[in-house]
Design a protein around this motif. Sequence first.
Motif, PDB file in Angstrom:
ATOM      1  N   UNK A  33       0.847  -1.188   0.000  1.00 13.68           N
ATOM      2  CA  UNK A  33       0.000   0.000   0.000  1.00 13.68           C
ATOM      3  C   UNK A  33       0.883   1.237   0.000  1.00 13.68           C
ATOM      4  N   UNK A  34       0.662   2.092  -0.969  1.00 13.52           N
ATOM      5  CA  UNK A  34       1.377   3.361  -1.110  1.00 13.52           C
ATOM      6  C   UNK A  34       0.336   4.477  -1.130  1.00 13.52           C
ATOM      7  N   UNK A  35       0.741   5.721  -1.007  1.00 11.81           N
ATOM      8  CA  UNK A  35      -0.246   6.813  -1.057  1.00 11.81           C
ATOM      9  C   UNK A  35      -1.099   6.801  -2.341  1.00 11.81           C
ATOM     10  N   UNK A  36      -0.526   6.323  -3.446  1.00  9.30           N
ATOM     11  CA  UNK A  36      -1.243   6.322  -4.727  1.00  9.30           C
ATOM     12  C   UNK A  36      -2.247   5.179  -4.848  1.00  9.30           C
ATOM     13  N   UNK A  37      -2.081   4.120  -4.056  1.00  7.17           N
ATOM     14  CA  UNK A  37      -2.986   2.979  -4.141  1.00  7.17           C
ATOM     15  C   UNK A  37      -2.281   1.681  -3.807  1.00  7.17           C
ATOM     16  N   UNK A  38      -2.935   0.586  -4.160  1.00  7.09           N
ATOM     17  CA  UNK A  38      -2.361  -0.744  -3.959  1.00  7.09           C
ATOM     18  C   UNK A  38      -1.348  -1.022  -5.065  1.00  7.09           C
ATOM     19  N   UNK A  39      -0.213  -1.573  -4.706  1.00  4.36           N
ATOM     20  CA  UNK A  39       0.830  -1.902  -5.674  1.00  4.36           C
ATOM     21  C   UNK A  39       0.902  -3.420  -5.803  1.00  4.36           C
ATOM     22  N   UNK A  40       0.798  -3.903  -7.045  1.00  6.71           N
ATOM     23  CA  UNK A  40       1.003  -5.320  -7.328  1.00  6.71           C
ATOM     24  C   UNK A  40       2.517  -5.484  -7.422  1.00  6.71           C
ATOM     25  N   UNK A  41       3.120  -6.064  -6.412  1.00 13.04           N
ATOM     26  CA  UNK A  41       4.587  -6.061  -6.314  1.00 13.04           C
ATOM     27  C   UNK A  41       5.277  -6.748  -7.486  1.00 13.04           C
ATOM     28  N   UNK A  42       4.703  -7.804  -8.013  1.00 13.71           N
ATOM     29  CA  UNK A  42       5.366  -8.543  -9.092  1.00 13.71           C
ATOM     30  C   UNK A  42       5.433  -7.752 -10.397  1.00 13.71           C
ATOM     31  N   UNK A  43       4.447  -6.857 -10.612  1.00 12.76           N
ATOM     32  CA  UNK A  43       4.419  -6.084 -11.860  1.00 12.76           C
ATOM     33  C   UNK A  43       4.730  -4.609 -11.661  1.00 12.76           C
ATOM     34  N   UNK A  44       4.567  -4.119 -10.441  1.00 10.32           N
ATOM     35  CA  UNK A  44       4.733  -2.694 -10.178  1.00 10.32           C
ATOM     36  C   UNK A  44       3.497  -1.874 -10.508  1.00 10.32           C
ATOM     37  N   UNK A  70      -2.176 -14.643 -15.635  1.00  9.44           N
ATOM     38  CA  UNK A  70      -0.725 -14.539 -15.800  1.00  9.44           C
ATOM     39  C   UNK A  70      -0.116 -13.656 -14.711  1.00  9.44           C
ATOM     40  N   UNK A  71       1.083 -14.004 -14.286  1.00 11.20           N
ATOM     41  CA  UNK A  71       1.791 -13.252 -13.254  1.00 11.20           C
ATOM     42  C   UNK A  71       2.227 -11.867 -13.724  1.00 11.20           C
ATOM     43  N   UNK A  72       2.428 -11.678 -15.007  1.00  9.91           N
ATOM     44  CA  UNK A  72       2.929 -10.401 -15.521  1.00  9.91           C
ATOM     45  C   UNK A  72       1.856  -9.606 -16.277  1.00  9.91           C
ATOM     46  N   UNK A  73       0.571  -9.925 -16.055  1.00  5.17           N
ATOM     47  CA  UNK A  73      -0.483  -9.206 -16.769  1.00  5.17           C
ATOM     48  C   UNK A  73      -1.110  -8.128 -15.900  1.00  5.17           C
ATOM     49  N   UNK A  74      -1.950  -7.350 -16.548  1.00  2.23           N
ATOM     50  CA  UNK A  74      -2.609  -6.255 -15.839  1.00  2.23           C
ATOM     51  C   UNK A  74      -3.746  -6.787 -14.953  1.00  2.23           C
ATOM     52  N   UNK A  75      -4.091  -5.988 -13.984  1.00  3.28           N
ATOM     53  CA  UNK A  75      -5.102  -6.351 -13.001  1.00  3.28           C
ATOM     54  C   UNK A  75      -6.506  -6.187 -13.554  1.00  3.28           C
ATOM     55  N   UNK A  76      -7.331  -7.210 -13.342  1.00  3.62           N
ATOM     56  CA  UNK A  76      -8.756  -7.142 -13.655  1.00  3.62           C
ATOM     57  C   UNK A  76      -9.538  -6.734 -12.404  1.00  3.62           C
ATOM     58  N   UNK A  77      -9.223  -7.371 -11.274  1.00  2.00           N
ATOM     59  CA  UNK A  77      -9.834  -7.061  -9.983  1.00  2.00           C
ATOM     60  C   UNK A  77      -8.826  -7.358  -8.886  1.00  2.00           C
TER      61      UNK A  77
END
Length: 85
Positions: A33-44, A70-77
């Motif tokens: 968790x950063x000020x900008x939002x949730x960070x998916x650590x594996x993708x940034x 996929x581990x390197x794809x964008x977030x859906x939810x």
Amino acid sequence: MGKAHDAPSGWSYPFSCCSNQDCRPVATKAISEKPQGYVINITGEIVPYADKRVRISPDGEFHWCSVAGEEKSRTLCLFVPPHSY
């Protein structure tokens, strides 16, 4: 036995997040968790707190739904534990 789009704890991922393969539980350390939002650590990738993809997790654990699972794809939810404040 749960369906492929069910979380291990028994609740169903919404169809809008999951095509029977896209969602899975992830360790707490996989999300920051950063000020900008949730960070998916594996993708940034940063998912802003107010983003419609962020949902409250029914079992209090993190669950990440990504394109094709996929581990390197964008977030859906992203299912997040409720804050206690």
